[in-house]
Design an enzyme around this catalytic site. Structure first.
Site, PDB file in Angstrom:
ATOM      1  N   ASP A  22       1.582   4.997   1.682  1.00  0.00           N
ATOM      2  CA  ASP A  22       1.326   5.950   2.765  1.00  0.00           C
ATOM      3  C   ASP A  22       1.864   7.301   2.342  1.00  0.00           C
ATOM      4  O   ASP A  22       2.901   7.385   1.667  1.00  0.00           O
ATOM      5  CB  ASP A  22       2.046   5.520   4.051  1.00  0.00           C
ATOM      6  CG  ASP A  22       1.539   4.171   4.548  1.00  0.00           C
ATOM      7  OD1 ASP A  22       0.344   3.896   4.357  1.00  0.00           O
ATOM      8  OD2 ASP A  22       2.345   3.404   5.109  1.00  0.00           O
ATOM      9  N   ASP A  24       0.842  -1.195   0.000  1.00  0.00           N
ATOM     10  CA  ASP A  24       0.000   0.000   0.000  1.00  0.00           C
ATOM     11  C   ASP A  24       0.880   1.248   0.000  1.00  0.00           C
ATOM     12  O   ASP A  24       2.103   1.150   0.119  1.00  0.00           O
ATOM     13  CB  ASP A  24      -0.926   0.011   1.233  1.00  0.00           C
ATOM     14  CG  ASP A  24      -0.189  -0.439   2.466  1.00  0.00           C
ATOM     15  OD1 ASP A  24       1.033  -0.144   2.578  1.00  0.00           O
ATOM     16  OD2 ASP A  24      -0.800  -1.072   3.342  1.00  0.00           O
ATOM     17  N   ASP A  65      11.519   3.892  12.331  1.00  0.00           N
ATOM     18  CA  ASP A  65      12.368   2.883  12.957  1.00  0.00           C
ATOM     19  C   ASP A  65      13.695   2.627  12.227  1.00  0.00           C
ATOM     20  O   ASP A  65      14.766   2.791  12.799  1.00  0.00           O
ATOM     21  CB  ASP A  65      11.598   1.576  13.211  1.00  0.00           C
ATOM     22  CG  ASP A  65      10.737   1.127  12.043  1.00  0.00           C
ATOM     23  OD1 ASP A  65      10.839   1.728  10.952  1.00  0.00           O
ATOM     24  OD2 ASP A  65       9.963   0.172  12.211  1.00  0.00           O
TER      25      ASP A  65
HETATM   26  P1  ATP Z   1       4.906  -3.256   5.759  1.00  0.00           P
HETATM   27  O1  ATP Z   1       3.802  -2.413   5.183  1.00  0.00           O
HETATM   28  O2  ATP Z   1       5.568  -4.206   4.836  1.00  0.00           O
HETATM   29  O3  ATP Z   1       4.517  -3.859   7.048  1.00  0.00           O
HETATM   30  P2  ATP Z   1       5.999  -0.786   6.508  1.00  0.00           P
HETATM   31  O4  ATP Z   1       7.398  -0.380   6.806  1.00  0.00           O
HETATM   32  O5  ATP Z   1       5.263  -0.013   5.472  1.00  0.00           O
HETATM   33  O6  ATP Z   1       6.090  -2.294   6.143  1.00  0.00           O
HETATM   34  P3  ATP Z   1       3.919   0.010   8.283  1.00  0.00           P
HETATM   35  O7  ATP Z   1       3.475  -0.603   9.540  1.00  0.00           O
HETATM   36  O8  ATP Z   1       2.990   0.127   7.147  1.00  0.00           O
HETATM   37  O9  ATP Z   1       5.203  -0.798   7.861  1.00  0.00           O
HETATM   38  O10 ATP Z   1       4.501   1.421   8.666  1.00  0.00           O
HETATM   39  C1  ATP Z   1       4.740   2.461   7.747  1.00  0.00           C
HETATM   40  C2  ATP Z   1       5.958   3.248   8.169  1.00  0.00           C
HETATM   41  O11 ATP Z   1       5.765   3.786   9.476  1.00  0.00           O
HETATM   42  C3  ATP Z   1       7.244   2.446   8.273  1.00  0.00           C
HETATM   43  O12 ATP Z   1       7.899   2.335   7.038  1.00  0.00           O
HETATM   44  C4  ATP Z   1       8.036   3.247   9.272  1.00  0.00           C
HETATM   45  O13 ATP Z   1       8.614   4.362   8.647  1.00  0.00           O
HETATM   46  C5  ATP Z   1       6.972   3.739  10.225  1.00  0.00           C
HETATM   47  N1  ATP Z   1       6.793   2.799  11.352  1.00  0.00           N
HETATM   48  C6  ATP Z   1       5.956   1.748  11.414  1.00  0.00           C
HETATM   49  N2  ATP Z   1       6.036   1.125  12.592  1.00  0.00           N
HETATM   50  C7  ATP Z   1       6.947   1.805  13.300  1.00  0.00           C
HETATM   51  C8  ATP Z   1       7.469   1.675  14.604  1.00  0.00           C
HETATM   52  N3  ATP Z   1       7.074   0.684  15.398  1.00  0.00           N
HETATM   53  N4  ATP Z   1       8.395   2.571  15.011  1.00  0.00           N
HETATM   54  C9  ATP Z   1       8.790   3.565  14.210  1.00  0.00           C
HETATM   55  N5  ATP Z   1       8.349   3.741  12.979  1.00  0.00           N
HETATM   56  C10 ATP Z   1       7.427   2.887  12.513  1.00  0.00           C
HETATM   57 MG    MG Z   2       3.112  -0.253   4.959  1.00  0.00          MG
END
Ligand code: ATP
Ligand code: MG
Length: 459
Positions: free
Chosen positions: A78, A76, A153
Site C-alpha cells: 500500500d 501486498d 491502529d
Molecule cells: P494484512 O494485510 O496482513 O491484513 P494490514 O495491516 O496491511 O495487514 P490492511 O487491512 O491491509 O491490514 O490495512 C492496511 C493498513 O491500514 C494497516 O497497516 C493500518 O495501518 C491501517 N488500518 C487497517 N485497518 C485499520 C483499522 N481498522 N483502524 C485503523 N487503521 C487501520
Molecule cells: Mg495489507
C-alpha cells in the site's frame, strides 16, 4: 538499542484535539532497519518515485513495511501520499478510483495493483460521523502525514518506508515495539475499539500472525467490549473472518479469539461448533490443514473454508432429518439452505460463495456412488478438487472410511481402462429410479442465498 539508530528530524503539524498527531517522527536510516529497496515491489516503488518527482510525499506503508521488518511473507503493498485521489489518478494512465466512503486509487503496474491512499486525519474534522456507540461511520477528511500515522491502529502499522531514500518514518515507536514483540495500540485503546470494533479482531489476528503479545492496555478492554462487534456490518465481518482464516495462523487465532471472548459475533453458531467435540475436531483439522497450505505459499478458497466450518451443523441436521424418515438427498439440500440462511444473517456470505459451498457439500454423498457413469460426472464437476479435499478432511475426522478416499485418489489418476475396471456393479433399476426422483426434488429445492455485496472499508 534501536533508539541508537534513530535520529529525530521531522516535526509535523498538530491535529486539533489529538495528542498523538503532533508527534515528531523518528527517522530510521537506510542500512539500519534491514529493509532493502529490492524487497519492495516494482509497482509500489514506481508509484512513489512518480509522485515524489511531482513534489508529493509518497511512502510504502502499513502491513508491507511491518511484515518486511518482521521477516514475514508479503501480501501486498500500500502507498500513502499527500496527493489527492484526482491528482494520483491523473498521473497514472492505468488507474481508477474505487470506494465510496473513502476514495482509494488502484494503480495498475503490469500485473500488480498498488493501492494508493491520500493521508487521512482520522477522528477529527467536519467529515467525521459516528454512531451511538462511537463507531466511526465516515472519516473522509484528508490530513497530514502525522495525522495519517495517528489514525492507524497499531504502532507497528504506522511505519512509512520511502523507497527513494530508503528511510523509515516511525511516529509511534513501531520499530521498537516490533523488536520487543509487542502489539501496541496508538492512542487510547477503548476509544479506538469504540471507533472501530474490528480493531479487536485485528489485534488478535496480527498478534497471532506476527508472534506478538498484545500490550496489556490494549488487551484488557477486549473482553468487556467484545459485544460492540454486533454493530459491525456483516460484509466487514466476513472480510475480517476471511483474513483470520487465511492468515496462516488460524488455529492460534481461533484459540485466542475464544480466550478473549471474541468468537461469538463472528459466526452465530461458531460457539456451539467449538464446544461440541465432533464440530471442534473438524474445524481444528480444517484450520490446521489451511494453515499448512497458506504457510507453504498455497492459496485457500473461502468457499472451502466456510464449507468446512459449517459442515458439522449441516451434518447434524441432515442426520436428524434422515432419522425422521426424510430421503437423504432432499434432506441434505434442505439442511444446506437452512444453515447458510442462518449464518448469512450475520455473516455476508456472498451468493457466489454460498453457491460454491453448497456444491462442495452436495458432492459428498455423490462420492459414495461408484457405479455406471456417475463417477465420471463427479470428476468433471468444477468443484471436484475442493470436494475431494473436503472428503479428505472427513476421513481425517473419522467420519468416512479411508477406503473411499483411496478409491477416488486412484480413480482420478487412472487411465480409461483402469477406471472402467474400478467401477462397482450397477444398482437395480428400481433403486436407480428412486434416486433419480430424489435428484429432481433437489433441483427444485435449490434456494437462493444472500446477494453479492461489496464489503465496507476500514474507517
Ligand atoms: P494484512 O494485510 O496482513 O491484513 P494490514 O495491516 O496491511 O495487514 P490492511 O487491512 O491491509 O491490514 O490495512 C492496511 C493498513 O491500514 C494497516 O497497516 C493500518 O495501518 C491501517 N488500518 C487497517 N485497518 C485499520 C483499522 N481498522 N483502524 C485503523 N487503521 C487501520
Ligand atoms: Mg495489507
Amino acid at each position: 538499542m534501536i533508539r541508537k539508530f534513530i535520529k529525530r528530524v521531522l516535526t509535523l503539524g498538530k491535529r486539533p484535539g489529538g495528542e498523538t498527531a503532533g508527534r515528531e517522527a523518528a527517522v530510521i536510516s537506510a542500512g539500519s532497519h534491514g529493509i532493502h529497496h529490492a524487497q519492495i515491489s516494482d509497482g509500489s516503488r514506481k508509484v512513489c518515485e512518480t509522485l515524489q518527482k511531482d513534489g508529493f510525499q509518497a511512502y510504502v506503508v502499513g502491513g508491507a513495511v511491518r511484515d518486511l521488518l518482521a521477516g514475514m511473507p508479503l501480501k501486498d503493498f500500500d502507498v500513502a501520499t499527500d496527493a489527492t485521489p484526482e491528482e494520483i489518478r491523473r498521473r497514472f494512465r492505468r488507474s481508477r478510483v474505487i470506494g465510496r466512503r473513502f476514495q482509494i486509487v488502484h494503480v495498475y503496474m503490469g500485473r500488480e495493483i498498488v493501492e494508493v491512499t491520500t493521508f487521512r486525519s482520522g477522528a477529527a474534522g467536519e467529515d467525521v460521523h459516528a454512531d451511538a456507540h462511537g463507531r466511526l461511520l465516515r472519516d473522509n477528511a484528508f490530513g497530514t502525514l502525522a495525522e495519517d500515522a495517528a489514525r492507524r491502529d497499531f504502532t507497528v502499522n504506522a511505519l512509512y518506508y520511502d523507497p527513494v531514500t530508503e528511510r523509515i518514518l516511525d511516529y509511534h515507536h513501531g520499530v521498537a515495539d516490533l523488536r520487543q514483540k509487542t502489539l501496541r495500540m496508538i492512542g487510547d485503546p477503548r476509544t479506538r475499539y469504540r471507533e472501530d470494533p474490528v480493531r479487536m479482531l485485528r489485534a488478535v489476528r496480527l498478534a497471532a500472525k506476527l508472534g506478538l503479545a498484545i500490550d496489556p492496555a490494549a488487551r484488557r478492554p477486549i473482553r468487556e467490549m467484545a459485544s460492540l462487534l454486533e454493530n459491525v456490518p456483516a460484509a466487514r465481518l466476513f472480510d475480517e473472518m476471511l483474513k483470520i482464516l487465511t492468515c496462516g495462523h488460524a488455529v492460534r487465532c481461533l484459540q485466542d479469539l475464544r480466550a478473549e471472548g471474541l468468537h461469538h459475533g463472528m459466526l452465530p453458531l461458531l460457539d456451539d461448533i467449538l464446544t461440541e467435540p465432533r464440530g471442534e475436531k473438524f474445524v481444528m483439522l480444517t484450520l490446521a490443514s489451511t494453515d499448512a497450505r497458506v504457510r507453504s505459499g498455497k492459496s485457500s478458497s473461502p468457499s472451502f473454508l466456510f464449507a468446512a466450518l459449517l459442515w458439522h451443523q449441516v451434518r447434524a441436521a441432515w442426520e436428524r432429518a434422515q432419522a425422521a424418515g426424510e430421503p437423504p438427498i432432499p434432506a441434505l439440500y434442505q439442511t444446506m439452505g437452512e444453515v447458510l440462511d442462518l449464518q448469512g444473517e450475520k455473516l455476508a456470505v456472498t451468493r457466489r460463495i454460498a453457491g460454491d459451498i453448497k456444491e462442495i457439500w452436495a458432492l459428498q454423498p455423490r462420492f459414495q456412488q461408484r457405479a455406471g457413469r456417475r463417477p465420471y460426472g463427479v470428476l468433471e464437476h468444477p468443484r471436484f478438487r475442493a470436494a475431494y479435499d473436503f472428503l479428505g478432511l472427513r476421513v481425517e475426522a473419522g467420519e468416512v472410511e479411508a477406503e473411499l478416499l483411496d478409491w477416488w485418489t486412484r480413480f482420478q489418476d487412472a487411465d480409461g481402462e483402469t477406471r472402467a475396471a474400478m467401477l462397482l456393479p450397477e444398482q437395480s433399476g428400481k433403486r436407480r429410479r428412486r434416486r433419480k426422483a430424489a435428484r429432481k426434488t433437489v433441483n427444485d429445492t435449490l434456494a437462493p442465498c444472500m446477494p453479492d455485496k461489496p464489503a465496507g472499508g476500514n474507517p
